[in-house]
Design a protein around this motif. Structure first.
Motif, short mmCIF file in Angstrom:
data_model
loop_
_atom_site.label_atom_id
_atom_site.label_comp_id
_atom_site.label_asym_id
_atom_site.label_seq_id
_atom_site.Cartn_x
_atom_site.Cartn_y
_atom_site.Cartn_z
N SER A 26 15.31 31.01 16.32
CA SER A 26 13.94 30.81 16.81
C SER A 26 13.28 29.65 16.10
N ILE A 27 13.52 29.53 14.80
CA ILE A 27 12.90 28.45 14.02
C ILE A 27 13.40 27.10 14.52
N ILE A 28 14.71 26.97 14.73
CA ILE A 28 15.24 25.68 15.16
C ILE A 28 14.77 25.36 16.57
N THR A 29 14.61 26.38 17.41
CA THR A 29 14.05 26.14 18.73
C THR A 29 12.60 25.70 18.62
N GLY A 30 11.90 26.25 17.62
CA GLY A 30 10.53 25.82 17.36
C GLY A 30 10.49 24.35 16.95
N PHE A 31 11.43 23.93 16.12
CA PHE A 31 11.49 22.52 15.73
C PHE A 31 11.83 21.63 16.93
N TRP A 32 12.69 22.12 17.81
CA TRP A 32 13.00 21.37 19.03
C TRP A 32 11.74 21.15 19.84
N ASN A 33 10.94 22.19 19.98
CA ASN A 33 9.68 22.04 20.72
C ASN A 33 8.70 21.14 19.97
N LEU A 34 8.83 21.10 18.64
CA LEU A 34 7.97 20.22 17.86
C LEU A 34 8.24 18.76 18.19
N THR A 35 9.46 18.43 18.56
CA THR A 35 9.75 17.05 18.98
C THR A 35 8.96 16.68 20.23
N VAL A 36 8.78 17.67 21.13
CA VAL A 36 7.97 17.44 22.32
C VAL A 36 6.52 17.22 21.93
N ALA A 37 6.04 18.00 20.95
CA ALA A 37 4.66 17.87 20.49
C ALA A 37 4.40 16.47 19.97
N PHE A 38 5.27 15.97 19.11
CA PHE A 38 5.04 14.65 18.52
C PHE A 38 5.23 13.53 19.55
N GLY A 39 6.06 13.79 20.55
CA GLY A 39 6.18 12.82 21.64
C GLY A 39 4.88 12.67 22.39
N ASN A 40 4.22 13.79 22.66
CA ASN A 40 2.93 13.75 23.36
C ASN A 40 1.83 13.19 22.46
N LEU A 41 1.89 13.50 21.16
CA LEU A 41 0.92 12.91 20.23
C LEU A 41 1.09 11.40 20.19
N LEU A 42 2.32 10.94 20.28
CA LEU A 42 2.58 9.50 20.29
C LEU A 42 1.87 8.83 21.46
N VAL A 43 1.93 9.46 22.64
CA VAL A 43 1.25 8.89 23.81
C VAL A 43 -0.26 8.86 23.60
N THR A 44 -0.82 9.93 23.04
CA THR A 44 -2.26 9.98 22.78
C THR A 44 -2.69 8.86 21.84
N VAL A 45 -1.93 8.68 20.76
CA VAL A 45 -2.27 7.66 19.76
C VAL A 45 -2.07 6.26 20.34
N VAL A 46 -0.94 6.03 21.00
CA VAL A 46 -0.65 4.70 21.55
C VAL A 46 -1.69 4.32 22.61
N THR A 47 -2.10 5.28 23.44
CA THR A 47 -3.11 4.99 24.46
C THR A 47 -4.43 4.58 23.82
N GLY A 48 -4.82 5.27 22.74
CA GLY A 48 -6.05 4.91 22.04
C GLY A 48 -5.98 3.53 21.43
N ILE A 49 -4.84 3.21 20.81
CA ILE A 49 -4.66 1.89 20.21
C ILE A 49 -4.62 0.80 21.28
N ALA A 50 -3.91 1.07 22.37
CA ALA A 50 -3.78 0.08 23.44
C ALA A 50 -5.12 -0.21 24.09
N ASP A 51 -6.01 0.79 24.13
CA ASP A 51 -7.34 0.57 24.70
C ASP A 51 -8.10 -0.50 23.90
N HIS A 52 -7.86 -0.54 22.60
CA HIS A 52 -8.51 -1.54 21.75
C HIS A 52 -7.79 -2.89 21.80
#
Length: 594
Positions: A518-544
């Protein structure tokens, strides 16, 4: 002895009976999740009046929280409740979140609706994220050692059920939104989640349940890891990172925790893939809104499109409704006479009405601002009204106006827009998963090891965004592309997903120690989380960088951004391939591509 093994073998070559409850739960839960998520982008931009960049950031921030929560869900599962109870109880938060979104239509102001959006998405993220690592690991629990050879097919079936649910959602929820509004469009997924919980409960008596560490008295990953980390300076010459923990914990506990290290090294580069894939719910939908929708019916009316010609004539001739009267007035006199001559014979009357309405489609626009109330028009009609003048567009506008005005007698044509186009991905997944797992992987043999499959998936994902960038260049240049053009990048990205995502779930479960699944599956899902965070951050930076820094100039849907993600993923795919080449498999079958 031989006879016993021969009679036992067929039983071990079949899925355990309780697997169907897990698969049914997953299909209904994914219908719930994707049905809600698929309509978010246009809801945020068209109802809450936010920009494309804001919609992109909100959707990916929600996805970040949703996929970050599996760490908490995995910890609660492993430490206290076990997978079964975690799935059952946290599902209630999931249902509540859909309820809050469904109630947003009861509020008039945009501010109140926005609060409902944030509260509802928060509850859904907690519920969906909390159960996410447990369900896939729980599926694997049902396959004992004698059925381990069925795991690749089990996870293929698991992923197939995910896409069955999401396909149904993408094809039905946008239609519900058009016909009955956002309350039902958000409410029906909530009902589906309640059904998912009930289906899961039905299999209670048959499940194989792995007890949490609080019952087995064994140490979990975080306890071992924190102890090893805090005592890293006490290591003796030749000791590795985990060795200090052996002074306090059993060797089996330390070895289990240590099994995650090499897997996490592989996972470190996975977020970039998800940064691309999850943009199908944001930038791809927003790009699709700039494209011409496709219809399963032509703009012209066929007699069968007139469901109740008698009701149509009664309403049109009544004169009690200004809109109906305006449309009836536009029908040429010869066509009105033919309708009268047709009498009560339904087939003849259907043909006469269809002929009369087709004359309207060939003429000028029926829309009159002093007659039509835009608040009463469907969203597709409003979107089409904004399109540049064109005979084909005018005919479609006229048909939509007639459908909106006579909903009980005129059959609506099914529209494939950006929300419905999301169904392309799960449909292709259901086609490609059995092809890859049954035909392609066995043929490739050792070349189809999990990490080699995942590497190929990353390269293909980069290619899909090159195609999307090319399409955006054409759109920005004034081309009126059909939404069906998005089929091409969807095919490429879906093959990438099958290679990367389906394999990633299998890889995580097969390589982790039994107590760490379960823990390793949680870490696998964490990769999805940081992928989406990357889009949020990059979009904010690109706006500037590319925009004006105020959100007044959207940059999320632009060729530059699509090419940036494609280039980033291509570079990361090369690095992933290098790391994968040095990985040593714990599972010998996986190392041989089996």
């Amino acid at each position: 002895m031989t006879q016993t093994s021969q009679t036992a073998r067929p039983e071990h070559d079949r899925f355990p009976s309780q697997a169907r409850y897990v698969l049914g739960n997953e299909a209904a839960e994914r219908y719930s999740y994707y049905g809600m998520k698929g309509i978010l982008a246009l809801y945020i931009t068209n109802v809450l009046i936010m920009s494309q960049d804001q919609a992109t950031q909100i959707i990916h921030l929600f996805s970040f929280v949703n996929y970050f929560m599996p760490i908490l869900g995995g910890w609660v599962s492993e430490r206290f409740w076990g997978r079964y109870k975690t799935i059952l109880w946290i599902s209630l938060s999931y249902c509540a979140g859909h309820g809050v979104l469904a109630l947003s239509d009861a509020f008039v102001t945009v501010d109140a609706k926005t609060i409902c959006l944030y509260v509802g998405l928060g509850l859904i993220a907690f519920g969906s994220g909390g159960i996410k690592p447990c369900v896939s690991a729980f599926m694997g629990d049902q396959f004992g050692p004698e059925r381990r050879h069925l795991l690749p097919k089990a996870y293929a079936a698991f992923y197939w059920s995910i896409n069955l649910g999401s396909t149904a959602a993408f094809l039905t929820i946008p239609y519900i939104r058009k016909e009955w509004g956002y309350s039902w469009a958000f409410g029906v997924p909530g009902i589906a989640m309640a059904v998912a919980t009930f289906v899961f409960w039905l299999g209670t008596s048959k499940y194989v349940m792995v007890p949490p560490t609080s019952k087995t008295k064994s140490a979990g990953f975080f306890r071992v890891f924190l102890f090893a980390l805090s005592n890293r300076r006490n290591r003796q010459a030749g000791q590795k990172f985990w060795d200090p923990a052996r002074a306090r914990f059993k060797d089996s506990e330390v070895d289990a925790a240590a099994s995650l290290g090499p897997i996490l090294m592989v996972f470190a580069l996975a977020p970039v893939f998800w940064a691309l894939f999850d943009q199908t719910f944001s930038t791809w939908v927003l790009q699709g809104e700039m494209m011409r929708p496709a219809y399963l019916r032509a703009a012209d009316f066929k007699p069968s499109d007139v469901g109740d010609p008698g009701l149509f004539l009664a309403q049109a001739r009544s004169g009690t409704n200004a809109v109906m009267a305006s449309i009836w007035e536009a029908v040429p006199e010869p066509e009105k006479s033919r309708m009268a001559e047709a009498g009560a014979a339904v087939p003849d009357l259907q043909a006469a009405v269809a002929e009369g309405l087709n004359r309207l489609l060939a003429g000028a626009s029926l829309f009159r601002a002093d007659v039509f109330d835009t608040n009463a028009l469907g969203p597709e009609t409003l979107l089409t009204l904004r399109a540049p003048p064109d005979p084909e567009v005018t005919a479609r506008v006229n048909r939509l106006l007639i459908e909106d005005t006579f909903p009980d007698s005129i059959v609506r044509s099914y529209r494939i827009g950006p929300e419905e186009m999301l169904a392309a991905n799960p449909i292709f997944v259901m086609i490609f998963v059995p092809i890859m797992s049954i035909l392609v992987y066995p043929l490739l043999g050792r070349f189809a090891t999990p990490l080699k499959r995942m590497s190929a998936g990353m390269f293909l994902a980069a290619g899909s965004f090159v195609i999307v960038a090319w399409m955006q260049v054409r759109i920005d240049g004034g081309a009126q592309l059909s939404i069906l053009w998005q089929t091409l990048p969807y095919v490429v990205l879906t093959i990438a997903e099958v290679l990367f995502s389906t394999t990633g779930l299998e890889f995580a479960f097969r390589e982790a120690a039994p107590s760490m699944k379960s823990i390793i599956t949680g870490f696998w899902n964490l990769t999805v989380a940081f992928g989406n965070l990357l889009v949020t951050v990059v979009t904010g930076i690109a706006d500037h960088v590319l925009g004006d820094g105020t959100g007044g100039h959207d940059v999320a849907v632009s060729p530059q951004m699509f090419l940036f993600y494609a280039g980033l993923t291509f570079v990361v795919a090369i690095a992933f391939s290098v790391i994968a080449s040095f990985y040593r498999y714990r599972d010998s079958e996986a190392a041989r591509g089996h």
